[in-house]
Design an enzyme around this catalytic site. Structure first.
Site: not given
Length: 169
Positions: A132-133, A51, A136, A90-91, A46
């Site tokens: 989660h996204e 991000q 963000h 997380c990226l 995701g």
């Protein structure tokens, strides 16, 4: 398609609130395509537009190379009261993981890439990934669910990684 630069914690841009997409034009479609390319390159499931430095309400998801999911201006419209803990990463916070409590089941409303309103239910990993996204998009990170001690420890590790440029770019 292009691989976009990821923004890494503790960069303050990750704390910005995203704005709704007003028009799904070619620029937005290219951004979505580039977000998928960036997500795959970084082996994620995701990615939210903040991000990659874009403060728009856009999320791309693909669990285990199944169907690509695009959520524009997503909203959680219902959720179950039952929840579970899952280890999240997380990226934007590479190599850091923590057990986070999330709802097991949610209902989502969003626009698809064609600008059509879609509503659907999500459970298990998809539900968790969407939550989660969406966080963000509100300037919230998974580490915000942790104790101050754990957050400080992760921040220290990330600052060290940034200092020595060991984060892949």
């Amino acid at each position: 398609m292009a691989i976009l630069n990821l923004i890494y914690y503790p960069d303050s841009r990750l704390r910005n609130f995203s704005k709704p997409v007003k028009k799904i034009d070619e620029k937005v479609k290219k951004l979505v395509s580039d977000m998928f390319e960036t997500m795959y390159f970084n082996e994620g499931i995701g990615l939210a537009a903040p991000q990659v430095g874009i403060n728009l309400e856009i999320i791309t998801i693909n669990l285990k190379k199944k169907k690509e999911i695009i959520l524009i201006n997503p909203k959680i419209i219902d959720q179950s009261s039952d929840s579970s803990y899952i280890e999240e990463g997380c990226l934007s916070i590479p190599d850091q993981r923590a057990r986070i409590k999330r709802n097991n089941f949610i209902k989502i409303e969003a626009l698809n890439i064609l600008g059509k309103k879609v509503k659907f239910s999500a459970k298990s990993l998809l539900s968790i990934c969407i939550q989660h996204e969406i966080d963000h998009l509100k300037g919230k990170l998974f580490i915000d669910y942790l104790s101050e001690f754990k957050k400080k420890r992760i921040k220290k590790k990330m600052l060290k990684l940034n200092k020595f440029n060991t984060i892949k770019k």
